[in-house]
Design a protein around this motif. Structure first.
Motif, short mmCIF file in Angstrom:
data_model
loop_
_atom_site.label_atom_id
_atom_site.label_comp_id
_atom_site.label_asym_id
_atom_site.label_seq_id
_atom_site.Cartn_x
_atom_site.Cartn_y
_atom_site.Cartn_z
N UNK A 78 0.82 -1.21 0.00
CA UNK A 78 0.00 0.00 0.00
C UNK A 78 0.85 1.26 0.00
N UNK A 79 1.97 1.23 0.72
CA UNK A 79 2.83 2.41 0.76
C UNK A 79 3.39 2.74 -0.61
N UNK A 80 3.75 1.70 -1.37
CA UNK A 80 4.29 1.92 -2.71
C UNK A 80 3.20 2.38 -3.68
N UNK A 81 2.01 1.83 -3.53
CA UNK A 81 0.88 2.27 -4.36
C UNK A 81 0.55 3.73 -4.02
N UNK A 82 0.61 4.06 -2.76
CA UNK A 82 0.36 5.44 -2.34
C UNK A 82 1.37 6.39 -2.96
N UNK A 83 2.63 5.96 -2.98
CA UNK A 83 3.67 6.79 -3.59
C UNK A 83 3.39 6.99 -5.08
N UNK A 84 2.92 5.94 -5.74
CA UNK A 84 2.60 6.03 -7.17
C UNK A 84 1.44 6.99 -7.41
N UNK A 85 0.39 6.87 -6.60
CA UNK A 85 -0.82 7.68 -6.80
C UNK A 85 -0.63 9.13 -6.34
N UNK A 86 0.36 9.39 -5.52
CA UNK A 86 0.51 10.71 -4.94
C UNK A 86 0.88 11.79 -5.96
N UNK A 87 1.57 11.41 -7.02
CA UNK A 87 2.05 12.42 -7.97
C UNK A 87 0.91 13.22 -8.57
N UNK A 88 -0.05 12.53 -9.18
CA UNK A 88 -1.18 13.23 -9.81
C UNK A 88 -2.08 13.86 -8.76
N UNK A 89 -2.27 13.16 -7.64
CA UNK A 89 -3.17 13.67 -6.61
C UNK A 89 -2.66 14.99 -6.05
N UNK A 90 -1.39 15.06 -5.71
CA UNK A 90 -0.85 16.28 -5.12
C UNK A 90 -0.85 17.41 -6.14
N UNK A 91 -0.62 17.09 -7.39
CA UNK A 91 -0.73 18.12 -8.44
C UNK A 91 -2.14 18.70 -8.47
N UNK A 92 -3.12 17.82 -8.35
CA UNK A 92 -4.53 18.25 -8.33
C UNK A 92 -4.80 19.08 -7.09
#
Length: 293
Positions: A78-92
């Protein structure tokens, strides 16, 4: 005996088939997830890691579609998936919440601050997998209360500052009264000395004793006030420091309030956006993708 062996073989074949189907399902799930990651399809990743929520909030399905067994396969990453998903989310989020500043504190873990000004607050953590702000309860309550106090034309620390200021005024009066206390103490000492030298009749001794006790009591109280006045200087300095810090906090809360008003208009709109953040973000991913899967 032959019938029994035949039954056992059939049962074994059924178990083998069930196991095979279960493994195939897991492999297919992991393959679809891996493909979604390779294709940078964050929307599909969100659907795969929490099908029940996606079904309920995005598809508005009456009966949710959840794949809890397969979703449990990825709990350890989950931590690695979170790291992957964070890029677009934080940009948003930087666009939607321009006053929040994010800081990575571990793999897939992010905390965020309110503002880029001096003394800014650590306001909470970002739950990337659930697209949710986990606000610092104390800081959030201060901000909420600051908005409530607007109708009273008050700031968050107005009452506390007024209370401290009243105490400081009393302490200053105590200090300013030193000369009058000194004068009164001198008068009392002279009167005590006079009485000690005065010869009175046996019948007047009781009355004189009572007077002396009253004077001694007054002198003791004045001495206590002198001691309090000596300590008042330090207390006033401490109060000034408290008021300064409380005023700084009010200033920061003022910045935060203005930031929210500028972006959302009201604190209630800010709350509504927070509550619908998951739906809004997935909708944004779908819009950017140009299709609904």
């Amino acid at each position: 005996m032959a019938d029994s062996n035949q039954f056992n073989l059939s049962d074994h074949d059924y178990a083998t088939k069930e196991l095979s189907n279960s493994l195939i399902s897991k492999i297919e799930y992991l393959k679809v997830l891996n493909d979604a990651i390779d294709e940078q399809d964050d929307r599909l990743v969100y659907q795969l890691i929490d099908g029940q929520r996606y079904s309920k909030e995005i598809l508005k399905a009456k009966h949710s579609v959840a794949d809890i067994e397969n979703e449990s396969l990825i709990l350890d990453v989950h931590d690695k998936i979170s790291a992957f998903l964070s890029k677009k989310l934080i940009t948003y989020l930087r666009e939607m919440y321009p006053f929040f500043y994010f800081e990575e504190i571990g793999v897939g873990r992010f905390q965020f601050y309110f503002g880029n000004w001096w003394g800014r607050r650590l306001f909470g953590e970002l739950d990337v997998l659930n697209v949710k702000f986990k606000f610092n309860a104390e800081e959030y309550e201060k901000l909420s209360r600051a908005f409530e106090l607007e109708v009273e034309n008050k700031r968050y620390n107005t009452d506390e500052i007024n209370k401290i200021s009243e105490e400081t005024d009393s302490l200053q009066e105590l200090i300013d009264g030193q000369d009058s206390r000194d004068q009164r103490k001198d008068e009392i000492r002279k009167e005590l000395k006079r009485q000690s030298q005065e010869k009175v009749s046996f019948w007047e001794q009781s009355k004189q004793k009572e007077q002396r006790q009253k004077l001694m009591s007054e002198l003791s109280k004045l001495t206590d006030l002198d001691e309090a006045a000596n300590n008042a200087y330090q207390k006033i300095r401490e109060n000034e420091e408290k008021v300064l810090n409380l005023s700084k906090e009010d200033t920061l809360l003022g910045y935060e309030k203005q930031s929210i008003i500028t972006k959302f208009g009201t604190f209630e709109n800010f709350i509504d956006h927070n509550n619908s953040l998951y739906r809004d973000y997935i909708a944004d991913l779908i819009a950017r993708k140009g299709r609904v899967d």
